[in-house]
Design an enzyme around this catalytic site. Structure first.
Site, PDB file in Angstrom:
ATOM      1  N   LYS A  96       0.965  -1.186  -0.028  1.00 22.22           N
ATOM      2  CA  LYS A  96       0.213  -0.081   0.160  1.00 22.22           C
ATOM      3  C   LYS A  96       1.132   1.330   0.016  1.00 22.22           C
ATOM      4  CE  LYS A  96      -3.536   2.583   0.185  1.00 22.22           C
ATOM      5  NZ  LYS A  96      -3.744   3.625  -0.606  1.00 22.22           N
ATOM      6  N   ASP A 125       0.045   5.239   0.176  1.00 24.49           N
ATOM      7  CA  ASP A 125      -0.724   5.800   1.090  1.00 24.49           C
ATOM      8  C   ASP A 125      -0.670   6.918  -0.368  1.00 24.49           C
ATOM      9  OD1 ASP A 125      -1.790   7.063   2.763  1.00 24.49           O
ATOM     10  OD2 ASP A 125      -0.399   7.786   2.945  1.00 24.49           O
TER      11      ASP A 125
END
Length: 103
Positions: free
Chosen positions: A10, A12
């Protein structure tokens, strides 16, 4: 853990699908909103790929000083309407390419 696991990091940012059909590119959000105008440099780069029909999946980020995705920097860039060259598109999957379903 183990050698049989694949992990997707991930970053962001915003998850985006890139679509290229006949030289025209679009960047679509998870909800199907066309954000090509908000991420113009990425849409232009997608349009340069030598394919007639392409669907890709990835995440758009703005990196911080350490190279990590900064969600606040991404939102600021989008909110200010900047076509920032600092936006990066991490491509995760090629789902369709010129008649071949690669899912």
């Amino acid at each position: 853990s183990g050698e049989h696991w694949v992990h997707e990091i991930k970053h962001d940012g915003y998850r985006v699908q890139g679509h290229l059909i006949g030289g025209v590119s679009k960047l679509l959000t998870r909800r199907g909103h066309d954000w090509s105008h908000r991420m113009g440099a990425i849409a232009e780069a997608l349009a340069e790929i030598p394919a007639n029909h392409l669907v890709v999946d990835g995440e758009v980020i703005v990196p911080d000083e350490q190279g990590r995705g900064s969600f606040s920097a991404l939102e600021a860039a989008l909110g200010e309407g900047r076509q920032s060259h600092t936006m990066l598109f991490y491509l995760f999957d090629v789902m369709h390419l010129d008649g071949f379903d690669l899912r």
